[in-house]
Design a protein around this motif. Structure first.
Motif, PDB file in Angstrom:
ATOM      1  N   UNK A  44       0.825  -1.202   0.000  1.00 53.19           N
ATOM      2  CA  UNK A  44       0.000   0.000   0.000  1.00 53.19           C
ATOM      3  C   UNK A  44       0.865   1.260   0.000  1.00 53.19           C
ATOM      4  N   UNK A  45       1.950   1.246   0.763  1.00 61.44           N
ATOM      5  CA  UNK A  45       2.856   2.391   0.816  1.00 61.44           C
ATOM      6  C   UNK A  45       3.459   2.624  -0.563  1.00 61.44           C
ATOM      7  N   UNK A  46       3.941   1.568  -1.190  1.00 63.76           N
ATOM      8  CA  UNK A  46       4.549   1.682  -2.519  1.00 63.76           C
ATOM      9  C   UNK A  46       3.528   2.121  -3.557  1.00 63.76           C
ATOM     10  N   UNK A  47       2.336   1.570  -3.487  1.00 64.54           N
ATOM     11  CA  UNK A  47       1.276   1.917  -4.442  1.00 64.54           C
ATOM     12  C   UNK A  47       0.936   3.403  -4.362  1.00 64.54           C
ATOM     13  N   UNK A  48       0.729   3.886  -3.133  1.00 62.14           N
ATOM     14  CA  UNK A  48       0.385   5.301  -2.956  1.00 62.14           C
ATOM     15  C   UNK A  48       1.547   6.211  -3.356  1.00 62.14           C
ATOM     16  N   UNK A  49       2.773   5.767  -3.109  1.00 64.41           N
ATOM     17  CA  UNK A  49       3.942   6.554  -3.501  1.00 64.41           C
ATOM     18  C   UNK A  49       4.012   6.674  -5.026  1.00 64.41           C
ATOM     19  N   UNK A  50       3.720   5.568  -5.730  1.00 66.82           N
ATOM     20  CA  UNK A  50       3.731   5.607  -7.195  1.00 66.82           C
ATOM     21  C   UNK A  50       2.653   6.534  -7.739  1.00 66.82           C
ATOM     22  N   UNK A  51       1.455   6.489  -7.138  1.00 64.94           N
ATOM     23  CA  UNK A  51       0.386   7.375  -7.585  1.00 64.94           C
ATOM     24  C   UNK A  51       0.765   8.836  -7.381  1.00 64.94           C
ATOM     25  N   UNK A  52       1.349   9.134  -6.235  1.00 64.00           N
ATOM     26  CA  UNK A  52       1.758  10.501  -5.937  1.00 64.00           C
ATOM     27  C   UNK A  52       2.855  10.949  -6.908  1.00 64.00           C
ATOM     28  N   UNK A  53       3.808  10.075  -7.183  1.00 66.03           N
ATOM     29  CA  UNK A  53       4.882  10.404  -8.117  1.00 66.03           C
ATOM     30  C   UNK A  53       4.319  10.663  -9.507  1.00 66.03           C
ATOM     31  N   UNK A  54       3.319   9.886  -9.910  1.00 64.76           N
ATOM     32  CA  UNK A  54       2.711  10.087 -11.216  1.00 64.76           C
ATOM     33  C   UNK A  54       2.006  11.435 -11.285  1.00 64.76           C
ATOM     34  N   UNK A  55       1.253  11.771 -10.242  1.00 62.62           N
ATOM     35  CA  UNK A  55       0.569  13.067 -10.215  1.00 62.62           C
ATOM     36  C   UNK A  55       1.574  14.212 -10.292  1.00 62.62           C
ATOM     37  N   UNK A  56       2.667  14.087  -9.545  1.00 55.80           N
ATOM     38  CA  UNK A  56       3.679  15.140  -9.536  1.00 55.80           C
ATOM     39  C   UNK A  56       4.389  15.247 -10.883  1.00 55.80           C
ATOM     40  N   UNK A  57       4.676  14.112 -11.508  1.00 51.77           N
ATOM     41  CA  UNK A  57       5.326  14.137 -12.819  1.00 51.77           C
ATOM     42  C   UNK A  57       4.428  14.811 -13.848  1.00 51.77           C
ATOM     43  N   UNK A  58       3.143  14.539 -13.795  1.00 50.24           N
ATOM     44  CA  UNK A  58       2.203  15.171 -14.724  1.00 50.24           C
ATOM     45  C   UNK A  58       2.136  16.670 -14.470  1.00 50.24           C
ATOM     46  N   UNK A  59       2.107  17.058 -13.187  1.00 51.95           N
ATOM     47  CA  UNK A  59       2.062  18.493 -12.856  1.00 51.95           C
ATOM     48  C   UNK A  59       3.321  19.200 -13.336  1.00 51.95           C
ATOM     49  N   UNK A  60       4.470  18.545 -13.189  1.00 53.21           N
ATOM     50  CA  UNK A  60       5.721  19.156 -13.659  1.00 53.21           C
ATOM     51  C   UNK A  60       5.731  19.296 -15.175  1.00 53.21           C
ATOM     52  N   UNK A  61       5.284  18.267 -15.869  1.00 56.22           N
ATOM     53  CA  UNK A  61       5.232  18.336 -17.329  1.00 56.22           C
ATOM     54  C   UNK A  61       4.281  19.435 -17.784  1.00 56.22           C
ATOM     55  N   UNK A  62       3.144  19.576 -17.090  1.00 55.84           N
ATOM     56  CA  UNK A  62       2.201  20.629 -17.438  1.00 55.84           C
ATOM     57  C   UNK A  62       2.773  22.016 -17.176  1.00 55.84           C
ATOM     58  N   UNK A  63       3.674  22.120 -16.201  1.00 55.13           N
ATOM     59  CA  UNK A  63       4.244  23.425 -15.873  1.00 55.13           C
ATOM     60  C   UNK A  63       5.485  23.752 -16.701  1.00 55.13           C
ATOM     61  N   UNK A  64       5.909  22.833 -17.576  1.00 51.03           N
ATOM     62  CA  UNK A  64       7.026  23.127 -18.460  1.00 51.03           C
ATOM     63  C   UNK A  64       8.348  22.521 -18.052  1.00 51.03           C
TER      64      UNK A  64
END
Length: 104
Positions: A44-64
């Protein structure tokens, strides 16, 4: 002769999709479902960490921010604050950079 060889290839500009894909704008996230019970806590810890990392990667890509070397821990934590999630750990920041590196 195989049947696939008889079928003409589509032109490069011709769509190969059978049905058009409709884009629903504005984007709304999918409904959250409960996680499956009975797994070890580390899963569960790893799963939630991956989801958070994915959200952050998308936000970074959207911000340039497109390159992993542009995404320092401070930049990732600023993006986390911007999208409203808790500041990520160093491990999650490393995972964000790995996602940006291997998604190319």
């Amino acid at each position: 002769m195989p049947a696939a060889a008889l079928k003409p290839k589509p032109f490069p500009t011709q769509s190969t999709a059978k049905h058009p894909v409709l884009l629903d704008l504005p984007y709304t996230p999918v409904e959250k479902r409960p996680l499956p019970p009975g797994r070890p806590r580390e899963w569960y810890v790893t799963h939630n960490r991956r989801l958070k990392a994915m959200r952050l990667a998308i936000a970074l890509l959207d911000s340039g921010v497109y390159m992993p070397n542009q995404a320092r821990n401070e930049t990732i934590r600023d993006a986390a604050e911007l999208i409203g999630v808790h500041p990520p750990s160093d491990t999650t920041c490393h995972m964000v950079r790995a996602l940006m590196r291997y998604s190319r």
